[in-house]
Write a protein that holds these residues in place. Sequence first.
Motif, PDB file in Angstrom:
ATOM      1  N   PRO A  59     -21.672   6.483   3.601  1.00 32.11           N
ATOM      2  CA  PRO A  59     -20.733   5.596   2.884  1.00 32.11           C
ATOM      3  C   PRO A  59     -21.342   5.082   1.580  1.00 32.11           C
ATOM      4  N   ARG A  62     -21.381   7.856  -0.947  1.00 34.19           N
ATOM      5  CA  ARG A  62     -20.039   8.210  -1.464  1.00 34.19           C
ATOM      6  C   ARG A  62     -19.537   7.137  -2.433  1.00 34.19           C
ATOM      7  N   MET A  84     -16.329  14.055  -0.593  1.00 28.75           N
ATOM      8  CA  MET A  84     -15.125  13.269  -0.274  1.00 28.75           C
ATOM      9  C   MET A  84     -14.359  13.959   0.864  1.00 28.75           C
ATOM     10  N   CYS A  87     -15.964  13.484   4.477  1.00 31.73           N
ATOM     11  CA  CYS A  87     -15.814  12.187   5.134  1.00 31.73           C
ATOM     12  C   CYS A  87     -14.708  12.274   6.184  1.00 31.73           C
ATOM     13  N   GLY A  89     -13.139   9.797   7.424  1.00 30.91           N
ATOM     14  CA  GLY A  89     -12.157   8.712   7.288  1.00 30.91           C
ATOM     15  C   GLY A  89     -12.095   7.838   8.523  1.00 30.91           C
ATOM     16  N   ARG A  91     -13.817   5.170   9.207  1.00 33.48           N
ATOM     17  CA  ARG A  91     -13.963   3.774   8.790  1.00 33.48           C
ATOM     18  C   ARG A  91     -14.928   2.971   9.659  1.00 33.48           C
ATOM     19  N   TYR A 103     -13.991   0.407   2.357  1.00 30.89           N
ATOM     20  CA  TYR A 103     -14.295   1.804   2.049  1.00 30.89           C
ATOM     21  C   TYR A 103     -13.062   2.705   2.229  1.00 30.89           C
ATOM     22  N   LEU A 107     -11.609   5.418  -0.384  1.00 28.39           N
ATOM     23  CA  LEU A 107     -11.514   6.849  -0.073  1.00 28.39           C
ATOM     24  C   LEU A 107     -10.085   7.362  -0.306  1.00 28.39           C
ATOM     25  N   GLU A 108      -9.102   6.584   0.151  1.00 23.10           N
ATOM     26  CA  GLU A 108      -7.704   7.005  -0.055  1.00 23.10           C
ATOM     27  C   GLU A 108      -7.384   7.105  -1.536  1.00 23.10           C
ATOM     28  N   THR A 110      -9.454   7.669  -3.969  1.00 25.09           N
ATOM     29  CA  THR A 110     -10.167   8.816  -4.542  1.00 25.09           C
ATOM     30  C   THR A 110      -9.473  10.126  -4.166  1.00 25.09           C
ATOM     31  N   ARG A 111      -9.111  10.252  -2.893  1.00 21.53           N
ATOM     32  CA  ARG A 111      -8.451  11.491  -2.464  1.00 21.53           C
ATOM     33  C   ARG A 111      -7.096  11.660  -3.148  1.00 21.53           C
ATOM     34  N   HIS A 253      -4.364   9.756   4.340  1.00 25.98           N
ATOM     35  CA  HIS A 253      -5.784  10.100   4.455  1.00 25.98           C
ATOM     36  C   HIS A 253      -6.104  11.390   3.714  1.00 25.98           C
TER      37      HIS A 253
END
Length: 461
Positions: A59, A62, A84, A87, A89, A91, A103, A107-108, A110-111, A253
Motif C-alpha cells: 500500500p 502504491r 495498480m 492490488c 482491492g 482494503r 486507500y 485506488l478506485e 486511479t483505476r 473496483h
Amino acid sequence: MSTTETSIKSKVAAVSSTPLAERMKLTLNYDELTNCMRCGFCQAACPTFQETGYEAASPRGRIALMKAVVDGVMEPDKMFQEQMDLCLGCRACEPVCPADVKYGHLLEQTRDAIEEKAAEHRVWVKALRTTLLKHTFPFQKRMRILGGGMKLYQKSGLRWLARKSGVLKILPVHMQQLEKVMPEASTKGVVEHLGTFYPAKGNPIGTVAMFRGCIMDVMFTETNINTVKLLSEAGFDVVIPETQNCCGALQAHSGEMDLAKDLAKKNIRAFEAAQVDYIVSNAGGCGALLIEYDHLLHDDPEYAKAAKHFAEKVRDVSQLLLEKGNLPALNLLSGKNDNGQSKPVTVTYQNSCHLKNVMKAGNAPRHLIAKVADVNFVEMTGADSCCGSGGIYNLVQPEMSMQVLDHKMEHAKETNAHLVLTSNPGCLLQMQLGIEREQLSDKMQAVHVVDFLAERILEKQ
Ligand code: SF4
Ligand code: SF4
C-alpha cells in the motif's frame, strides 16, 4: 538556469503532460495522498506485499507511485499500471493505518483514470471485462439468461460431455478447477420464488429491504431465499424491490466509475420507494459499495443527499440478525439427526475483506456461529486476510490469486474443519476452489453463513 535544472524541468513537463497523469491530477484526492506518512504499518496486512516482498506491491509503495505521478516526477508507465492491477482491492491496509488513509478510494480513482486514458489489457482480459462488467452484470434479464445457459450446461449432459471429452483441458488449470466447483445455476431469482414481500413471523419488529445482487441471485438463489426466511424468522417484514440492479462494486473496483454511479442511482430510486428501516445485503463485496454510495455520489447535486440516506440504512444480514433480530425467536440450536441426536461439526470462518474492512461487521458472523450448539469452532490463522478472490481478480490475475489461495489453504487444512463458512459469494467460490485444488472435497466444504444458520433453524419447522 543550469543545464541539469533545465533537463529536469523539461522531463517533469514531459511527464506531467501525459493524459493519464493529467487525469490523475484531476481525480485523485491530493490530501489523501499526502496523509500517508510512510510509516509502513500497512505492509504486514497487505497480501501482495506478503507474497512478493516488493515495496511497489505494498500500500505504501502504491500510494508513493500515485503521488509521484500526480506530482509529475514519474511517468505512469507499464510497471505503474501493473502494480495498480496487482492490488486485490481488499482494503486490509485501511484499518491498520494510523493516518486513516482511504486507500480504497485512491485506488478506485486511479483505476478510473487508467481505464479512461491508458488501459492496456491483454485482449482476453479486455473482452472478459467488457462482457461481464458492461454487458452482463448490470442487467437482471441477461443474468437470468446467463443462469439459464449455465443450468443448461449443468443439467443437459453438456457438462458431462465436456468433462468426458477432455475439451476443458484447453482452459488454464485454475479455470478447469473453477468449473468443477460452480454451484447449480438458476433462471429464477428470489422474487420468482418468494414474491416481492415476505412477512415477519409473528409481530414485526421492523421492515427491511433485501439487496439480492446480480451473481447471488442466479448462482446462489438458495442463499437469497434463506436470507429472506431468516430475516422473517427474526421478526422482520422483508421487501424485495423488483427494479433494483447490480450494486456496481465490480465496476467501481475495475475503474468503471461512471457505470458504477449509474447503477447506484438506479438502486437508490428502487429502494427509496420501499420506505424501510434497513437495507440488507448478504454479500460483503456488495454491502461494502452500498454502504459507500454516499462517497460514490458525494459530488452529485441531485443524488448526494439520497445516497447518504441510503448508505446509512445498509447492514449485512449477520449484523442485523445479531444486533436487531429477535434472537430468542431465532432459537439457535444445533443440527439434529432423525433420532433427535445432535450432530457436532467442526467449522472455521474465512472473513470477507469488505465485510471486515469496509462494513466493519466481520465479527458478526462469528458471534452468530458461536450461538449454535454442538459446533466446534476453530479459528483459522489469517482468517481475516484475503483469500485471493477479489471480485474478478481470480480471473484476470490468476497467478497471484492462486498463490494467495494456496497459502490460505495451508491454514484452512490446519483447522481440520468440515465447513469453511464465509459471507460473500466470491470468497465462497474461491474457498471451494481451494478445497478442490487440495483434493479435500470429500472432507471439507465451503458454505455461506446464512445457509449454515438456515439449515439449523428453518428446517426444524
Ligand atoms: S499505514 Fe497508512 S500512513 Fe502508514 S504507510 Fe501505510 S498508508 Fe501510509
Ligand atoms: S487493498 Fe489489499 S492488496 Fe491492495 S494495497 Fe491494500 S492491503 Fe494490499
